[in-house]
Scaffold this active site. Structure first.
Site, PDB file in Angstrom:
ATOM      1  N   THR A 289       0.844  -1.202   0.000  1.00 18.43           N
ATOM      2  CA  THR A 289       0.000   0.000   0.000  1.00 18.43           C
ATOM      3  C   THR A 289       0.874   1.244   0.000  1.00 18.43           C
ATOM      4  OG1 THR A 289      -1.774  -1.138   1.173  1.00 18.43           O
ATOM      5  CG2 THR A 289      -1.779   1.270   1.274  1.00 18.43           C
TER       6      THR A 289
ATOM      7  N   SER B 170       5.055  -6.872  -1.350  1.00 21.63           N
ATOM      8  CA  SER B 170       4.586  -6.999   0.031  1.00 21.63           C
ATOM      9  C   SER B 170       5.060  -8.332   0.596  1.00 21.63           C
ATOM     10  CB  SER B 170       3.055  -6.941   0.055  1.00 21.63           C
ATOM     11  OG  SER B 170       2.595  -7.142   1.374  1.00 21.63           O
ATOM     12  N   ALA B 171       5.679  -8.296   1.778  1.00 20.76           N
ATOM     13  CA  ALA B 171       6.222  -9.532   2.361  1.00 20.76           C
ATOM     14  C   ALA B 171       5.126 -10.514   2.767  1.00 20.76           C
ATOM     15  CB  ALA B 171       7.102  -9.204   3.567  1.00 20.76           C
ATOM     16  N   HIS B 172       3.997  -9.996   3.281  1.00 22.13           N
ATOM     17  CA  HIS B 172       3.020 -10.928   3.851  1.00 22.13           C
ATOM     18  C   HIS B 172       2.193 -11.673   2.806  1.00 22.13           C
ATOM     19  CE1 HIS B 172      -1.023  -8.861   3.673  1.00 22.13           C
ATOM     20  NE2 HIS B 172      -0.269  -7.792   3.490  1.00 22.13           N
TER      21      HIS B 172
ATOM     22  N   ASN C 137      -5.615  -9.630  -7.420  1.00 20.65           N
ATOM     23  CA  ASN C 137      -5.797 -10.285  -6.128  1.00 20.65           C
ATOM     24  C   ASN C 137      -7.127 -10.999  -5.991  1.00 20.65           C
ATOM     25  OD1 ASN C 137      -5.993  -7.259  -6.265  1.00 20.65           O
ATOM     26  ND2 ASN C 137      -7.338  -7.622  -4.514  1.00 20.65           N
TER      27      ASN C 137
ATOM     28  N   CYS D  38     -20.564  -7.099   1.863  1.00 18.51           N
ATOM     29  CA  CYS D  38     -20.457  -7.418   3.292  1.00 18.51           C
ATOM     30  C   CYS D  38     -19.182  -8.153   3.698  1.00 18.51           C
ATOM     31  CB  CYS D  38     -21.640  -8.234   3.799  1.00 18.51           C
ATOM     32  SG  CYS D  38     -23.211  -7.498   3.402  1.00 18.51           S
TER      33      CYS D  38
ATOM     34  N   GLN E  86       0.849  -9.538  -5.636  1.00 11.91           N
ATOM     35  CA  GLN E  86       0.310 -10.897  -5.718  1.00 11.91           C
ATOM     36  C   GLN E  86       1.185 -11.835  -6.537  1.00 11.91           C
ATOM     37  OE1 GLN E  86      -2.195 -12.448  -4.267  1.00 11.91           O
ATOM     38  NE2 GLN E  86      -3.092 -10.684  -3.228  1.00 11.91           N
TER      39      GLN E  86
HETATM   40  C1  LIG Z   1      -2.242  -7.114  -0.543  1.00  7.55           C
HETATM   41  C2  LIG Z   1      -2.103  -6.215  -1.711  1.00  7.55           C
HETATM   42  C3  LIG Z   1      -1.750  -4.871  -1.562  1.00  7.55           C
HETATM   43  C4  LIG Z   1      -1.531  -4.249  -0.206  1.00  7.55           C
HETATM   44  O1  LIG Z   1      -0.363  -4.741   0.384  1.00  7.55           O
HETATM   45  P1  LIG Z   1      -0.050  -4.437   1.919  1.00  7.55           P
HETATM   46  O2  LIG Z   1       1.363  -4.895   2.073  1.00  7.55           O
HETATM   47  O3  LIG Z   1      -1.018  -5.249   2.703  1.00  7.55           O
HETATM   48  O4  LIG Z   1      -0.196  -2.971   2.132  1.00  7.55           O
HETATM   49  C5  LIG Z   1      -1.616  -4.094  -2.688  1.00  7.55           C
HETATM   50  N1  LIG Z   1      -1.828  -4.607  -3.902  1.00  7.55           N
HETATM   51  C6  LIG Z   1      -2.175  -5.879  -4.096  1.00  7.55           C
HETATM   52  C7  LIG Z   1      -2.387  -6.399  -5.482  1.00  7.55           C
HETATM   53  C8  LIG Z   1      -2.326  -6.737  -3.010  1.00  7.55           C
HETATM   54  O5  LIG Z   1      -2.704  -7.990  -3.205  1.00  7.55           O
END
Ligand SMILES: *Cc1c(COP(=O)(O)O)cnc(C)c1O
Length: 398
Positions: free
Chosen positions: A68, A195-197, A147, A322, A175
């Site tokens: 983000t 993004s690491a997670h 995503n 929702c 992704q």
């Molecule tokens: C999860 C995701 C994000 C956001 O990543 P964060 O590290 O959670 O801020 C942005 N873009 C895509 C395509 C994602 O899947």
């Protein structure tokens, strides 16, 4: 089975992180003692691993709090830096909100944004990108992989045409990285958000790749302070998380080919088991150009919400209202032209590293039983079975 939302931290990643919370707690910016040196060395080693995974150099990696922030920095930073050159950005309608909402904010500041449409598979046409470029265009942003539906965008082609036209190209690669091959040189990318997670690392850490040559990309920072990350992103580095991100990148690089084919086989098996037992199931997204772990299905005449209730011990998500923070049905499926009733009937499965074969069997059984139960209660499904198109019926009192 909701690995597109987030992934668990790999135990090997956690093991590498732990010492940096305790004995090796130094500030990577402390130059005067060994605590700082050790932290800095660990950060630099992690930076190299992250860079290597995407074909970049360590000096091109700006560490952030996640994709983000990376999206915000790329879009805001580049348009601000290049404001005297132009004020037009091109993106597309199925981007993550981190891109779309940043674009909305830029529009309030006088930047013109073009939101390109997608085809029924969720793909943007490179020719549409080319046609939208004007003399005022400074940046194109198109994601690597979606995503929700897993569709891969033709970023190599888009990158090439941007390069030829002298326009910078950013991709939100959150992704795709670690799941499919991604190389900033081969794909002609100038900026990329990671993004690491999403790749078995910790939450709250990510990176922005910023190209340093051919061309050298410059941007205005959005977070000001001590001048960390070569002035592009100030703030004391989250050393344990960065170390974890580096380890996650290293594992992804080493294991991606084998892991992707294993996960894809599980995904295909899940699809097969479900569609063998159920009619009127639509697959959303591109049949081939998609993430290996993604399966997005619409079960006609079934509410996604209700189906999720029917299989409470399974973590999935739905394109219906929702379930998302926004309380809106999926704008991604809508942009692809999926009718509202099938959007409400959609379920996203995201398979990952720690899913096993037995889980696929279990989930398929629950989905099949849940859909059959809900359809048995649906007058619309019954009518459809009898060959009556519910859309042709005039409802209301006779
Ligand atoms: C999860 C995701 C994000 C956001 O990543 P964060 O590290 O959670 O801020 C942005 N873009 C895509 C395509 C994602 O899947």
């Amino acid at each position: 089975m909701d690995n597109h939302s987030t992934t668990p931290v790999d135990p090997r990643v956690l093991a590498r992180m732990l010492p940096f919370f305790s004995e090796d707690f130094g500030n990577a910016a402390s130059r005067s003692h060994a605590f700082g040196w050790k932290a800095e060395a660990a950060v630099e080693a992690a930076r190299e691993e992250i860079a290597k995974l995407i074909g970049a150099t360590g000096r091109e990696i700006v560490l952030t709090s996640g994709a983000t922030e990376s999206d915000n920095l790329a879009l805001t930073g580049v348009t601000d830096f290049l404001a005297s050159k132009g004020n037009h950005v091109i993106t597309q309608q199925t981007e993550h909100k981190a891109v779309l909402d940043t674009c909305k904010a830029l529009e309030k500041r006088g930047v013109a944004v073009t939101y390109l449409g997608v085809d029924k598979y969720g793909r943007v046409d490179p020719q549409a990108v080319a046609d939208a470029i004007t003399l005022r265009t400074v940046l194109v942003s198109v994601m690597l992989a979606n995503n929700e539906v897993g569709t891969l965008q033709p970023i190599r082609e888009i990158g090439a045409l941007c390069r030829a036209r002298g326009v910078l190209f950013h991709t939100d690669a959150a992704q795709g990285v670690g799941k499919i091959p991604f190389d900033v040189e081969a794909h002609n990318v100038d900026l990329a958000s990671l993004s690491a997670h999403k790749m078995y690392g910790p939450k709250g850490v990510g990176a922005l790749y910023v190209r340093r040559k051919n061309p050298r990309v410059r941007l205005t920072p959005i977070i000001h302070g001590g001048g960390h990350e070569r002035g592009m992103r100030s703030g004391t580095l989250n050393v344990p998380a960065i170390v974890g991100f580096g380890e996650a990148a290293k594992i992804a690089g080493a294991e991606m080919p084998a892991e992707s084919s294993r996960i894809q086989a599980l995904r295909d098996k899940l699809a097969r088991l479900i569609t063998a037992e159920l009619d009127q199931v639509q697959q959303n997204g591109h049949p081939v150009e998609r993430l290996p772990g993604n399966l997005n299905l619409s079960f006609a005449y079934v509410e996604g919400e209700a189906l999720m209730m029917a299989m409470r011990d399974v973590a999935v998500s739905s394109g219906s209202a929702c379930t998302s923070a926004s309380l809106e049905p999926s704008y991604v499926l809508r942009a692809m032209g999926v009718p509202d009733e099938l959007t409400h009937a959609s379920i996203r499965f995201g398979l990952g590293r720690f899913n096993v074969d037995e889980e696929v069997d279990h989930v398929a059984r629950l989905v099949v039983a849940g859909v059959k139960k809900l359809r048995a209660m649906s007058p619309l499904y019954e009518m459809a079975q009898e060959g009556i198109d519910p859309a042709s019926v005039a409802w209301g009192a006779p």
